[in-house]
Design a protein around this motif. Structure first.
Motif, PDB file in Angstrom:
ATOM      1  N   PRO A   1       0.828  -1.210   0.000  1.00 51.65           N
ATOM      2  CA  PRO A   1       0.000   0.000   0.000  1.00 51.65           C
ATOM      3  C   PRO A   1       0.859   1.255   0.000  1.00 51.65           C
ATOM      4  CG  PRO A   1       0.062  -0.954   2.193  1.00 51.65           C
ATOM      5  CD  PRO A   1       0.759  -1.930   1.291  1.00 51.65           C
ATOM      6  N   LEU A   2       0.267   2.351  -0.469  1.00 49.05           N
ATOM      7  CA  LEU A   2       0.942   3.641  -0.433  1.00 49.05           C
ATOM      8  C   LEU A   2       0.907   4.169   0.997  1.00 49.05           C
ATOM      9  CD1 LEU A   2       2.139   5.914  -2.326  1.00 49.05           C
ATOM     10  CD2 LEU A   2      -0.147   6.922  -2.273  1.00 49.05           C
ATOM     11  N   VAL A   3       2.013   4.732   1.471  1.00 45.11           N
ATOM     12  CA  VAL A   3       2.086   5.292   2.815  1.00 45.11           C
ATOM     13  C   VAL A   3       2.284   6.801   2.707  1.00 45.11           C
ATOM     14  CG1 VAL A   3       3.356   5.340   4.992  1.00 45.11           C
ATOM     15  CG2 VAL A   3       2.999   3.175   3.812  1.00 45.11           C
ATOM     16  N   VAL A   4       1.420   7.575   3.376  1.00 44.93           N
ATOM     17  CA  VAL A   4       1.499   9.035   3.370  1.00 44.93           C
ATOM     18  C   VAL A   4       1.610   9.503   4.816  1.00 44.93           C
ATOM     19  CG1 VAL A   4       0.359  11.187   2.730  1.00 44.93           C
ATOM     20  CG2 VAL A   4       0.115   9.178   1.266  1.00 44.93           C
ATOM     21  N   VAL A   5       2.701  10.188   5.145  1.00 49.94           N
ATOM     22  CA  VAL A   5       2.923  10.696   6.495  1.00 49.94           C
ATOM     23  C   VAL A   5       2.911  12.215   6.449  1.00 49.94           C
ATOM     24  CG1 VAL A   5       4.465  10.738   8.484  1.00 49.94           C
ATOM     25  CG2 VAL A   5       4.278   8.668   7.103  1.00 49.94           C
ATOM     26  N   ASP A   6       1.944  12.819   7.121  1.00 48.35           N
ATOM     27  CA  ASP A   6       1.798  14.283   7.140  1.00 48.35           C
ATOM     28  C   ASP A   6       1.782  14.866   5.735  1.00 48.35           C
ATOM     29  OD1 ASP A   6       3.737  14.765  10.178  1.00 48.35           O
ATOM     30  OD2 ASP A   6       1.612  14.357   9.884  1.00 48.35           O
ATOM     31  N   GLY A   7       1.071  14.177   4.819  1.00 48.86           N
ATOM     32  CA  GLY A   7       0.912  14.685   3.462  1.00 48.86           C
ATOM     33  C   GLY A   7       2.039  14.343   2.522  1.00 48.86           C
ATOM     34  N   ILE A   8       3.096  13.692   3.009  1.00 47.55           N
ATOM     35  CA  ILE A   8       4.258  13.344   2.186  1.00 47.55           C
ATOM     36  C   ILE A   8       4.308  11.836   2.007  1.00 47.55           C
ATOM     37  CG2 ILE A   8       6.755  13.530   1.928  1.00 47.55           C
ATOM     38  CD1 ILE A   8       5.296  16.201   1.937  1.00 47.55           C
ATOM     39  N   VAL A   9       4.450  11.388   0.744  1.00 47.99           N
ATOM     40  CA  VAL A   9       4.583   9.962   0.484  1.00 47.99           C
ATOM     41  C   VAL A   9       5.882   9.462   1.108  1.00 47.99           C
ATOM     42  CG1 VAL A   9       4.817   8.198  -1.289  1.00 47.99           C
ATOM     43  CG2 VAL A   9       3.240  10.103  -1.631  1.00 47.99           C
ATOM     44  N   SER A  10       5.782   8.405   1.918  1.00 49.38           N
ATOM     45  CA  SER A  10       6.922   7.901   2.675  1.00 49.38           C
ATOM     46  C   SER A  10       7.281   6.495   2.226  1.00 49.38           C
ATOM     47  CB  SER A  10       6.592   7.912   4.174  1.00 49.38           C
ATOM     48  OG  SER A  10       7.683   7.474   4.935  1.00 49.38           O
ATOM     49  N   ASN A  11       8.456   6.022   2.672  1.00 51.22           N
ATOM     50  CA  ASN A  11       8.915   4.678   2.344  1.00 51.22           C
ATOM     51  C   ASN A  11       8.129   3.664   3.161  1.00 51.22           C
ATOM     52  OD1 ASN A  11      10.357   2.238   2.067  1.00 51.22           O
ATOM     53  ND2 ASN A  11      12.256   3.347   1.648  1.00 51.22           N
ATOM     54  N   TYR A  12       7.530   2.702   2.488  1.00 54.66           N
ATOM     55  CA  TYR A  12       6.731   1.687   3.170  1.00 54.66           C
ATOM     56  C   TYR A  12       7.548   0.942   4.215  1.00 54.66           C
ATOM     57  CZ  TYR A  12       4.266  -2.768   3.758  1.00 54.66           C
ATOM     58  OH  TYR A  12       3.658  -3.879   4.281  1.00 54.66           O
ATOM     59  N   ASP A  13       8.834   0.671   3.910  1.00 49.61           N
ATOM     60  CA  ASP A  13       9.669  -0.131   4.809  1.00 49.61           C
ATOM     61  C   ASP A  13      10.025   0.609   6.095  1.00 49.61           C
ATOM     62  OD1 ASP A  13      11.340  -1.422   1.895  1.00 49.61           O
ATOM     63  OD2 ASP A  13       9.686  -2.298   3.039  1.00 49.61           O
TER      64      ASP A  13
ATOM     65  N   SER B   1      -3.419   5.801  -9.684  1.00 42.41           N
ATOM     66  CA  SER B   1      -3.132   4.376  -9.798  1.00 42.41           C
ATOM     67  C   SER B   1      -2.079   3.892  -8.817  1.00 42.41           C
ATOM     68  CB  SER B   1      -2.691   4.049 -11.231  1.00 42.41           C
ATOM     69  OG  SER B   1      -1.528   4.791 -11.564  1.00 42.41           O
ATOM     70  N   ARG B   2      -1.229   4.789  -8.313  1.00 45.05           N
ATOM     71  CA  ARG B   2      -0.205   4.359  -7.357  1.00 45.05           C
ATOM     72  C   ARG B   2      -0.832   3.898  -6.044  1.00 45.05           C
ATOM     73  NH1 ARG B   2       2.451  10.030  -5.068  1.00 45.05           N
ATOM     74  NH2 ARG B   2       0.486  11.172  -4.860  1.00 45.05           N
ATOM     75  N   ALA B   3      -2.128   4.210  -5.857  1.00 46.14           N
ATOM     76  CA  ALA B   3      -2.817   3.806  -4.634  1.00 46.14           C
ATOM     77  C   ALA B   3      -3.763   2.638  -4.890  1.00 46.14           C
ATOM     78  CB  ALA B   3      -3.589   4.981  -4.054  1.00 46.14           C
ATOM     79  N   SER B   4      -3.527   1.872  -5.975  1.00 46.40           N
ATOM     80  CA  SER B   4      -4.437   0.785  -6.317  1.00 46.40           C
ATOM     81  C   SER B   4      -4.427  -0.333  -5.293  1.00 46.40           C
ATOM     82  CB  SER B   4      -4.094   0.227  -7.706  1.00 46.40           C
ATOM     83  OG  SER B   4      -2.761  -0.237  -7.733  1.00 46.40           O
ATOM     84  N   HIS B   5      -3.412  -0.357  -4.413  1.00 48.40           N
ATOM     85  CA  HIS B   5      -3.348  -1.378  -3.365  1.00 48.40           C
ATOM     86  C   HIS B   5      -3.620  -0.775  -1.991  1.00 48.40           C
ATOM     87  CE1 HIS B   5      -1.907  -4.068  -6.428  1.00 48.40           C
ATOM     88  NE2 HIS B   5      -0.982  -3.198  -6.741  1.00 48.40           N
ATOM     89  N   GLY B   6      -4.300   0.377  -1.972  1.00 47.93           N
ATOM     90  CA  GLY B   6      -4.683   0.996  -0.719  1.00 47.93           C
ATOM     91  C   GLY B   6      -3.728   2.077  -0.258  1.00 47.93           C
ATOM     92  N   VAL B   7      -4.174   2.852   0.731  1.00 51.90           N
ATOM     93  CA  VAL B   7      -3.367   3.948   1.274  1.00 51.90           C
ATOM     94  C   VAL B   7      -3.434   3.901   2.798  1.00 51.90           C
ATOM     95  CG1 VAL B   7      -2.970   6.442   1.325  1.00 51.90           C
ATOM     96  CG2 VAL B   7      -3.937   5.398  -0.717  1.00 51.90           C
ATOM     97  N   ILE B   8      -2.285   4.071   3.435  1.00 52.71           N
ATOM     98  CA  ILE B   8      -2.217   4.263   4.884  1.00 52.71           C
ATOM     99  C   ILE B   8      -1.799   5.707   5.118  1.00 52.71           C
ATOM    100  CG2 ILE B   8      -1.093   3.592   7.038  1.00 52.71           C
ATOM    101  CD1 ILE B   8      -0.623   0.850   5.759  1.00 52.71           C
ATOM    102  N   ILE B   9      -2.688   6.496   5.728  1.00 47.26           N
ATOM    103  CA  ILE B   9      -2.411   7.913   5.984  1.00 47.26           C
ATOM    104  C   ILE B   9      -2.134   8.095   7.471  1.00 47.26           C
ATOM    105  CG2 ILE B   9      -3.305  10.263   5.860  1.00 47.26           C
ATOM    106  CD1 ILE B   9      -5.093   9.375   3.581  1.00 47.26           C
ATOM    107  N   ILE B  10      -0.958   8.593   7.783  1.00 43.45           N
ATOM    108  CA  ILE B  10      -0.563   8.813   9.174  1.00 43.45           C
ATOM    109  C   ILE B  10      -0.410  10.306   9.408  1.00 43.45           C
ATOM    110  CG2 ILE B  10       1.220   8.405  10.922  1.00 43.45           C
ATOM    111  CD1 ILE B  10       1.821   5.775   9.546  1.00 43.45           C
ATOM    112  N   SER B  11      -1.073  10.797  10.432  1.00 42.40           N
ATOM    113  CA  SER B  11      -0.946  12.206  10.822  1.00 42.40           C
ATOM    114  C   SER B  11      -0.233  12.257  12.165  1.00 42.40           C
ATOM    115  CB  SER B  11      -2.318  12.870  10.936  1.00 42.40           C
ATOM    116  OG  SER B  11      -3.013  12.770   9.724  1.00 42.40           O
ATOM    117  N   THR B  12       0.820  13.051  12.234  1.00 42.45           N
ATOM    118  CA  THR B  12       1.573  13.155  13.480  1.00 42.45           C
ATOM    119  C   THR B  12       1.213  14.433  14.213  1.00 42.45           C
ATOM    120  OG1 THR B  12       3.469  14.354  12.588  1.00 42.45           O
ATOM    121  CG2 THR B  12       3.478  11.966  12.320  1.00 42.45           C
ATOM    122  N   LYS B  13       1.616  14.505  15.441  1.00 47.20           N
ATOM    123  CA  LYS B  13       1.319  15.674  16.271  1.00 47.20           C
ATOM    124  C   LYS B  13       2.175  16.870  15.916  1.00 47.20           C
ATOM    125  CE  LYS B  13      -0.010  12.662  20.096  1.00 47.20           C
ATOM    126  NZ  LYS B  13       0.312  12.206  21.470  1.00 47.20           N
ATOM    127  N   ASN B  14       3.118  16.681  14.988  1.00 52.96           N
ATOM    128  CA  ASN B  14       4.013  17.779  14.614  1.00 52.96           C
ATOM    129  C   ASN B  14       3.438  18.651  13.502  1.00 52.96           C
ATOM    130  OD1 ASN B  14       5.927  16.922  16.449  1.00 52.96           O
ATOM    131  ND2 ASN B  14       6.920  15.560  14.986  1.00 52.96           N
TER     132      ASN B  14
END
Length: 768
Positions: free
Chosen positions: A182-194, A221-234
């Motif tokens: 899945p695509l990982v987005v941390v605070d609006g920025i695409v991040s490394n899944y690993d 299409s880059r999110a065809s396998h889902g998205v995990i969106i993480i919002s941090t307190k920063n």
């Protein structure tokens, strides 16, 4: 020893069998070369199957000798032998000749024959967008937080250590292989899944999971396998709990995760409004401030894509220049329940969503039942305008004849139900099914019900069934699930075809459409819908339109369908409203007593200097339309009431709303002195439900001002609230408190409590 040999032999044979299997990849297209999401791919004569994803892609394990079966509702099924190739791409052709023979059962497919006998189904995977807030549930790592908390999310832990070498699947094992992440987005920025497991859990504000259409609509299409969106307190924010407006669309509080998914590179401009500036510009909903964002993507509008017909407020008309006011009646009440939903959800209220006549007509008033040859009575009342001491307010009321349910003719009803993917929300299809059960439980043996559904295509779920067989009808409703695109035009065609086929010459023939109005396949524009429904109304089949849900609610389209289809339009936001529409107003919803009802008021220029009709902007007619029997107008149902309000400026009163007009050279206005005691004359024209020639009624209102009745006080309070919501220039700097005081003084008996609810609603808005 013998046992060991047998074990090795079995193991060897198993390995050989497994070695013959391979992974097949491919895509499924329609005959227009567009991908088909949700198509079924099965290994013939087995339970091994999968579905195509949003881009039409699939993968499945099969042997070279296996046959793959490709199927999609409304398309011709295709079978292909696997053979040596690892890539199989298929194009399915639309099965137009058999489209109306498709039956949808529990959103699987079967034939009419098997539906009436033993049902043999090919189940389709239920597809729905999923958004799950996980705030307050963060575990030792983000990965562990997802485990068991989000439906459709599976964590495969290969090492046994939490968060280490874990593989996240957001669409199921059958559609994702080992290397699909899945695509990982941390605070609006695409991040490394690993790097997901290395995020400090104490710094996480919340985690969101998106899949299917909701993921790809935002990230492609880059999110065809889902998205995990993480919002941090920063995440930086200069205003606490602001209203966000992105690309001109207010974002609901429950959708604030979309704000956190916007990266800085997506933003063209960002403007902050605080304090009174925000409140003045955007209303009370922005009391904490507002942040307006303009993006360069244009894809952040998906979560609030509602549409409303533009309303240009009626102005004052000089009686000497335009003595006639002509309009079509409106018994629709959708605007009030829709505005109620917005207020209860703390949302920004679009001015075009506020139709004052629909808000006023939501409530019942104490009008007398008709006693003569006509199917409705006429009442008028004149009093001082509560919000302007220099004007008068006029109330004109119609009361349709009320019939008991036992007196109503037999009904031939066709339920037309939207089961597309956009209807999956709890306040859409699940609420819809519960609402329709209220109607079904009131049906009589002589009433017939058919059910047509539409998603990517249209199908018949239930052939005409007697109201005596309620269990069969309710079972058909219970089996409906949401998924796919929205071929609303096809659905309307099929529903009318079925209604016409079983037309009852001595009964009530009606299609009841239930949808959010978000058509996106085939004929779908407002103009297309108007043309289609104008053709269909000639069949003699009437139409009721029920709106559900929000975010993509298409009020403008549903209004056109109801207006042009000889019907009415309601918006159901909860079971209380469903009970009102299908319980309390059962007869009016289903049985039309008069059609093409038009009103024309002629004001006496010796008494009235100017007038304005409050509301009905989208129902205005030309003066010539009044006597034109080919001109479509509104319909009146059993027990329905219609209320219209005018504000009039008496002769001799100076008003800021009237500007000087140059003298006419060729036209001289001659004011008759023969009717000095008359204020206005009301003319009504209507047709019988099966008639083509209109009948005219006449009512004269004498001059004079009365003490406003409780009904007039309450109707005035609702109209004033509507003007305030629309920021009308005519509400004369009135306050919300004025609305509440006026409504309380006009509450009256209020047996059902609807007026008390209005007062609570206005109080809620006052405190937003």
């Amino acid at each position: 020893m013998k046992t060991l040999i047998n074990f090795c032999l079995v193991l060897f044979i198993t390995i050989q069998i497994q070695a013959q299997e391979k992974t097949i990849y491919g895509k499924v297209f329609d005959n227009s070369n567009y991908p088909l999401p949700g198509a079924t791919v099965l290994v013939k004569n087995s339970n091994n199957g999968t579905n195509t994803d949003f881009d039409g892609k699939y993968q499945i394990k099969a042997k070279t000798t296996d046959t793959l079966v490709f199927a999609y509702i409304g398309y011709i099924t295709k079978e292909i032998i696997v053979g040596k190739s690892n890539v199989i791409t298929v194009t399915l052709k639309e099965d137009v000749s058999k489209l109306d023979e498709v039956v949808v059962v529990a959103y699987g497919t079967t034939t009419r024959k098997s539906y009436t006998a033993s049902v043999s189904q090919i189940k389709r995977q239920k597809r729905k967008a999923y958004h799950n807030k996980l705030a307050g549930q963060i575990q030792s790592t983000p990965v562990q937080a997802l485990s068991g908390k989000a439906a459709g999310v599976q964590i495969n832990n290969n090492s046994g250590n939490a968060g280490t070498n874990s593989r996240i699947l957001i669409r199921g094992l059958s559609s994702i292989s080992q290397n699909k992440k899945p695509l990982v987005v941390v605070d609006g920025i695409v991040s490394n899944y690993d790097n997901l497991g290395s995020i400090n859990p104490n710094n996480i504000k919340n985690i969101d999971v998106l899949k299917d259409a909701s993921a790809t609509s935002l990230y492609g299409s880059r999110a065809s396998h889902g998205v995990i969106i993480i919002s941090t307190k920063n995440t930086l924010q200069t205003i606490e709990n602001p209203l966000y407006i992105v690309d001109g669309v207010p974002i609901k509080k429950e959708h604030n995760y979309i704000i956190e998914s916007i990266s800085e590179t997506d933003i063209d401009s960002k403007t902050e409004y605080k304090g009174t500036e925000a409140k003045k510009k955007f209303g009370k909903i922005a009391k904490n401030g507002c942040i307006v964002i303009t993006t360069n993507q244009g894809n952040f509008r998906i979560l609030n894509n509602e549409s409303y017909a533009v309303i240009d407020e009626n102005n004052f008309e000089r009686t000497t220049l335009s003595p006639l006011s002509t309009f079509s009646i409106d018994v629709d009440k959708a605007s009030y329940s829709n505005v109620r939903r917005m207020i209860n959800n703390g949302e920004y209220i679009e001015s075009d969503a506020v139709k004052i006549e629909e808000m006023v007509n939501y409530f019942d008033y104490n009008y007398p039942q008709p006693t003569g040859e006509h199917p409705f009575s006429i009442s008028t009342e004149v009093a001082k305008t509560p919000w302007n001491k220099d004007t008068k307010i006029v109330k004109i009321g119609l009361q349709g004849k009320t019939y008991n349910n036992k007196e109503l003719p037999p009904s031939n009803l066709t339920f037309l139900i939207d089961v597309s993917g956009s209807m999956s929300s709890q306040n859409k299809l699940p609420l819809l099914k519960s609402a329709f059960k209220l109607l079904v439980n009131q049906l009589r043996e002589q009433d017939k019900v058919s059910i047509v559904v539409y998603a990517g295509a249209a199908g018949v779920v239930l052939e005409p069934t007697s109201g005596k067989k309620k269990e069969k009808i309710l079972s058909a409703l219970d089996n409906l699930n949401a998924g796919g695109s929205t071929a609303g035009g096809q659905g309307i065609q099929l529903a009318y075809k079925l209604a016409e086929k079983h037309f009852n010459n001595n009964g009530n023939n009606r299609v009841i459409l239930a949808t959010d109005g978000d058509f996106n396949v085939g004929a779908s524009s407002d103009k297309d819908m108007q043309k289609l429904i104008e053709e269909k109304r000639e069949s003699g089949v009437f139409l009721s339109v029920l709106g559900f849900g929000y975010g993509n609610y298409k009020d403008s389209k549903l209004e056109i369908l109801a207006d042009k289809g000889n019907g009415n339009h309601a918006y159901i936001d909860n079971m209380q409203e469903a009970q009102k529409v299908f319980g309390k107003e059962f007869g009016g919803t289903l049985f039309t007593i008069a059609k093409d009802v038009k009103i024309q008021i002629e004001f006496n220029p010796s008494k009235v200097q100017a007038y304005r009709l409050i509301g009905y902007e989208n129902r205005m007619l030309t003066d010539e339309d009044f006597v034109d029997d080919t001109k479509d107008a509104g319909e009146l149902g059993s027990g329905h009431t219609v209320t219209a309000l005018y504000e009039v400026i008496p002769v001799g009163v100076k008003s800021e709303y009237l500007k000087d007009v140059a003298d006419l050279k060729y036209t001289q206005s001659q004011i008759s002195r023969s009717y000095t005691n008359e204020l206005f004359t009301v003319k009504f024209r209507y047709k019988k439900p099966d008639g083509d020639k209109s009948v005219e009624m006449l009512h004269v209102q004498k001059d004079g001002v009365q003490e406003a009745s409780k009904d007039l006080k309450f109707a005035s309070s609702v109209a004033l609230f509507g003007m305030q919501l629309r920021q009308s220039k005519y509400h004369n700097k009135s306050k919300i408190g004025d609305v509440i005081n006026m409504a309380e003084s006009g509450r009256g008996e209020d047996k059902d409590g609807y007026r008390a609810e209005f007062i609570r609603l206005v109080s809620t808005y006052q405190n937003l």
